[in-house]
Write a protein that holds these residues in place. Structure first.
Motif, PDB file in Angstrom:
ATOM      1  N   ASP A 112      45.597  44.061  39.583  1.00 48.08           N
ATOM      2  CA  ASP A 112      45.495  42.869  40.423  1.00 48.08           C
ATOM      3  C   ASP A 112      44.031  42.435  40.453  1.00 48.08           C
ATOM      4  O   ASP A 112      43.141  43.249  40.668  1.00 48.08           O
ATOM      5  CB  ASP A 112      45.994  43.202  41.837  1.00 48.08           C
ATOM      6  CG  ASP A 112      45.927  42.018  42.788  1.00 48.08           C
ATOM      7  OD1 ASP A 112      45.720  40.883  42.320  1.00 48.08           O
ATOM      8  OD2 ASP A 112      46.086  42.238  43.989  1.00 48.08           O
ATOM      9  N   THR A 113      43.777  41.162  40.236  1.00 42.22           N
ATOM     10  CA  THR A 113      42.393  40.681  40.151  1.00 42.22           C
ATOM     11  C   THR A 113      41.857  40.127  41.473  1.00 42.22           C
ATOM     12  O   THR A 113      40.749  39.600  41.508  1.00 42.22           O
ATOM     13  CB  THR A 113      42.265  39.588  39.070  1.00 42.22           C
ATOM     14  OG1 THR A 113      43.121  38.491  39.423  1.00 42.22           O
ATOM     15  CG2 THR A 113      42.616  40.128  37.694  1.00 42.22           C
ATOM     16  N   SER A 114      42.598  40.250  42.551  1.00 41.62           N
ATOM     17  CA  SER A 114      42.143  39.656  43.816  1.00 41.62           C
ATOM     18  C   SER A 114      40.834  40.269  44.301  1.00 41.62           C
ATOM     19  O   SER A 114      39.958  39.552  44.798  1.00 41.62           O
ATOM     20  CB  SER A 114      43.216  39.767  44.900  1.00 41.62           C
ATOM     21  OG  SER A 114      43.451  41.109  45.245  1.00 41.62           O
ATOM     22  N   PHE A 115      40.667  41.568  44.150  1.00 46.18           N
ATOM     23  CA  PHE A 115      39.422  42.197  44.583  1.00 46.18           C
ATOM     24  C   PHE A 115      38.259  41.719  43.717  1.00 46.18           C
ATOM     25  O   PHE A 115      37.179  41.418  44.218  1.00 46.18           O
ATOM     26  CB  PHE A 115      39.537  43.727  44.539  1.00 46.18           C
ATOM     27  CG  PHE A 115      38.305  44.433  45.027  1.00 46.18           C
ATOM     28  CD1 PHE A 115      37.940  44.383  46.365  1.00 46.18           C
ATOM     29  CD2 PHE A 115      37.489  45.136  44.149  1.00 46.18           C
ATOM     30  CE1 PHE A 115      36.792  45.022  46.825  1.00 46.18           C
ATOM     31  CE2 PHE A 115      36.342  45.776  44.602  1.00 46.18           C
ATOM     32  CZ  PHE A 115      35.997  45.713  45.943  1.00 46.18           C
ATOM     33  N   GLU A 116      38.482  41.639  42.424  1.00 43.04           N
ATOM     34  CA  GLU A 116      37.441  41.151  41.518  1.00 43.04           C
ATOM     35  C   GLU A 116      37.026  39.732  41.910  1.00 43.04           C
ATOM     36  O   GLU A 116      35.839  39.405  41.925  1.00 43.04           O
ATOM     37  CB  GLU A 116      37.945  41.177  40.082  1.00 43.04           C
ATOM     38  CG  GLU A 116      36.911  40.768  39.064  1.00 43.04           C
ATOM     39  CD  GLU A 116      37.383  40.950  37.631  1.00 43.04           C
ATOM     40  OE1 GLU A 116      36.975  40.127  36.795  1.00 43.04           O
ATOM     41  OE2 GLU A 116      38.126  41.902  37.350  1.00 43.04           O
ATOM     42  N   GLU A 117      37.996  38.892  42.233  1.00 45.58           N
ATOM     43  CA  GLU A 117      37.686  37.519  42.656  1.00 45.58           C
ATOM     44  C   GLU A 117      36.888  37.510  43.958  1.00 45.58           C
ATOM     45  O   GLU A 117      35.968  36.710  44.122  1.00 45.58           O
ATOM     46  CB  GLU A 117      38.978  36.716  42.800  1.00 45.58           C
ATOM     47  CG  GLU A 117      39.643  36.443  41.462  1.00 45.58           C
ATOM     48  CD  GLU A 117      41.078  35.967  41.574  1.00 45.58           C
ATOM     49  OE1 GLU A 117      41.526  35.637  42.699  1.00 45.58           O
ATOM     50  OE2 GLU A 117      41.767  35.920  40.541  1.00 45.58           O
ATOM     51  N   ARG A 118      37.205  38.398  44.869  1.00 45.67           N
ATOM     52  CA  ARG A 118      36.455  38.486  46.124  1.00 45.67           C
ATOM     53  C   ARG A 118      35.020  38.946  45.885  1.00 45.67           C
ATOM     54  O   ARG A 118      34.086  38.434  46.492  1.00 45.67           O
ATOM     55  CB  ARG A 118      37.156  39.431  47.096  1.00 45.67           C
ATOM     56  CG  ARG A 118      38.426  38.861  47.668  1.00 45.67           C
ATOM     57  CD  ARG A 118      39.162  39.916  48.450  1.00 45.67           C
ATOM     58  NE  ARG A 118      39.940  39.302  49.504  1.00 45.67           N
ATOM     59  CZ  ARG A 118      40.710  39.983  50.329  1.00 45.67           C
ATOM     60  NH1 ARG A 118      40.777  41.293  50.256  1.00 45.67           N
ATOM     61  NH2 ARG A 118      41.391  39.367  51.254  1.00 45.67           N
ATOM     62  N   VAL A 119      34.844  39.920  44.999  1.00 46.36           N
ATOM     63  CA  VAL A 119      33.497  40.386  44.664  1.00 46.36           C
ATOM     64  C   VAL A 119      32.718  39.250  44.007  1.00 46.36           C
ATOM     65  O   VAL A 119      31.521  39.070  44.268  1.00 46.36           O
ATOM     66  CB  VAL A 119      33.544  41.640  43.759  1.00 46.36           C
ATOM     67  CG1 VAL A 119      32.159  41.998  43.237  1.00 46.36           C
ATOM     68  CG2 VAL A 119      34.144  42.820  44.510  1.00 46.36           C
ATOM     69  N   MET A 120      33.391  38.460  43.176  1.00 45.26           N
ATOM     70  CA  MET A 120      32.723  37.328  42.540  1.00 45.26           C
ATOM     71  C   MET A 120      32.223  36.327  43.589  1.00 45.26           C
ATOM     72  O   MET A 120      31.131  35.772  43.442  1.00 45.26           O
ATOM     73  CB  MET A 120      33.662  36.639  41.545  1.00 45.26           C
ATOM     74  CG  MET A 120      33.867  37.454  40.275  1.00 45.26           C
ATOM     75  SD  MET A 120      35.020  36.705  39.105  1.00 45.26           S
ATOM     76  CE  MET A 120      34.062  35.312  38.549  1.00 45.26           C
ATOM     77  N   GLU A 121      32.987  36.124  44.642  1.00 46.57           N
ATOM     78  CA  GLU A 121      32.546  35.214  45.702  1.00 46.57           C
ATOM     79  C   GLU A 121      31.328  35.766  46.443  1.00 46.57           C
ATOM     80  O   GLU A 121      30.424  35.019  46.791  1.00 46.57           O
ATOM     81  CB  GLU A 121      33.688  34.917  46.678  1.00 46.57           C
ATOM     82  CG  GLU A 121      34.694  33.933  46.131  1.00 46.57           C
ATOM     83  CD  GLU A 121      34.065  32.640  45.633  1.00 46.57           C
ATOM     84  OE1 GLU A 121      33.273  32.011  46.368  1.00 46.57           O
ATOM     85  OE2 GLU A 121      34.349  32.266  44.482  1.00 46.57           O
ATOM     86  N   VAL A 156      29.763  43.478  33.348  1.00 51.51           N
ATOM     87  CA  VAL A 156      28.715  44.480  33.142  1.00 51.51           C
ATOM     88  C   VAL A 156      28.884  45.602  34.163  1.00 51.51           C
ATOM     89  O   VAL A 156      28.803  46.791  33.826  1.00 51.51           O
ATOM     90  CB  VAL A 156      27.294  43.846  33.236  1.00 51.51           C
ATOM     91  CG1 VAL A 156      26.221  44.921  33.353  1.00 51.51           C
ATOM     92  CG2 VAL A 156      27.029  42.958  32.036  1.00 51.51           C
ATOM     93  N   ILE A 157      29.149  45.238  35.413  1.00 49.23           N
ATOM     94  CA  ILE A 157      29.355  46.234  36.473  1.00 49.23           C
ATOM     95  C   ILE A 157      30.585  47.088  36.169  1.00 49.23           C
ATOM     96  O   ILE A 157      30.548  48.319  36.307  1.00 49.23           O
ATOM     97  CB  ILE A 157      29.457  45.553  37.852  1.00 49.23           C
ATOM     98  CG1 ILE A 157      28.089  44.960  38.242  1.00 49.23           C
ATOM     99  CG2 ILE A 157      29.966  46.524  38.919  1.00 49.23           C
ATOM    100  CD1 ILE A 157      28.118  44.015  39.434  1.00 49.23           C
ATOM    101  N   LYS A 158      31.673  46.462  35.722  1.00 46.23           N
ATOM    102  CA  LYS A 158      32.876  47.216  35.373  1.00 46.23           C
ATOM    103  C   LYS A 158      32.592  48.181  34.217  1.00 46.23           C
ATOM    104  O   LYS A 158      33.046  49.330  34.232  1.00 46.23           O
ATOM    105  CB  LYS A 158      34.018  46.255  35.011  1.00 46.23           C
ATOM    106  CG  LYS A 158      34.577  45.528  36.215  1.00 46.23           C
ATOM    107  CD  LYS A 158      35.523  44.411  35.843  1.00 46.23           C
ATOM    108  CE  LYS A 158      36.824  44.891  35.297  1.00 46.23           C
ATOM    109  NZ  LYS A 158      37.807  43.786  35.130  1.00 46.23           N
ATOM    110  N   HIS A 159      31.840  47.720  33.242  1.00 48.10           N
ATOM    111  CA  HIS A 159      31.471  48.583  32.108  1.00 48.10           C
ATOM    112  C   HIS A 159      30.625  49.761  32.594  1.00 48.10           C
ATOM    113  O   HIS A 159      30.837  50.908  32.184  1.00 48.10           O
ATOM    114  CB  HIS A 159      30.718  47.754  31.057  1.00 48.10           C
ATOM    115  CG  HIS A 159      30.377  48.503  29.821  1.00 48.10           C
ATOM    116  ND1 HIS A 159      31.319  48.884  28.886  1.00 48.10           N
ATOM    117  CD2 HIS A 159      29.186  48.953  29.351  1.00 48.10           C
ATOM    118  CE1 HIS A 159      30.728  49.536  27.909  1.00 48.10           C
ATOM    119  NE2 HIS A 159      29.434  49.598  28.166  1.00 48.10           N
TER     120      HIS A 159
END
Length: 185
Positions: A112-121, A156-159
């Motif tokens: 689920d990408t919702s957390f990634e989207e929140r971190v992007m915000e 980059v952070i995920k990597h």
């Protein structure tokens, strides 16, 4: 008596969140049941439903807590404008490192990408403000450029997380900020 109750509530919520994170490491959220979470946490289902509507609500609350904590952590630091981008990036990476297991699970293992989207915000509000003053291009393009920079930074952070944080937050911040600032020159 109220203090004990608050501690019990905090403990219950903590073990439920920990159980969800542990289960997310082996399967997607859609395959996890409330019963599994409760068994893993050694908590009754009725207790679970006292705190959350379902396992999606539990994940949502966990994500909200991390994002609020991240914002609080970043807001606690005031830097001079010139060093703000670098220091904010370092602080964000230090926070992610301190929450390695949760961030790794939510950013990499959870589909689920919702957390990634929140971190992007969060990144958008803290990092992009620093380079928009230096960017002299079309302001209509800035939304696209900021999305590109933030998406690249998140990956980059995920990597970095997937490589077991093989570099320091300072080194990763150097990489991110070098690319960001070269891109806007």
């Amino acid at each position: 008596m109220t203090e004990k109750l608050d501690r019990r509530k905090k403990y219950t919520r903590m073990v439920l969140k920990d159980s969800l994170i542990a289960l997310l490491k082996s399967k997607p959220l859609s395959a996890i049941t409330v019963k599994e979470i409760c068994n893993h946490a050694d908590i009754n289902r009725s207790t679970f439903y006292t705190h959350y509507k379902d396992h999606y609500d539990l994940l949502n609350k966990l994500e909200e807590e991390i994002i609020a904590d991240m914002n609080t952590y970043l807001n606690a630091h005031n830097f001079a404008q010139k060093e703000k981008a670098m220091q904010t990036t370092i602080k964000l990476l230090e926070y992610i490192k301190s929450k390695h297991e949760i961030c790794y699970t939510l950013l990499i293992e959870n589909k689920d990408t919702s957390f990634e989207e929140r971190v992007m915000e969060v990144a958008r509000s803290f990092l992009i403000d620093n380079w928009t003053d230096e960017y002299e291009g079309d302001s209509a393009d800035s939304a696209y450029i900021s999305t590109f920079i933030i998406s690249g930074s998140i990956h980059v952070i995920k990597h970095w997380l997937s490589r077991n944080m093989d570099r320091t937050p300072q080194q990763i911040a150097d990489i991110i900020n070098t690319v960001c600032y070269k891109g806007i020159e």
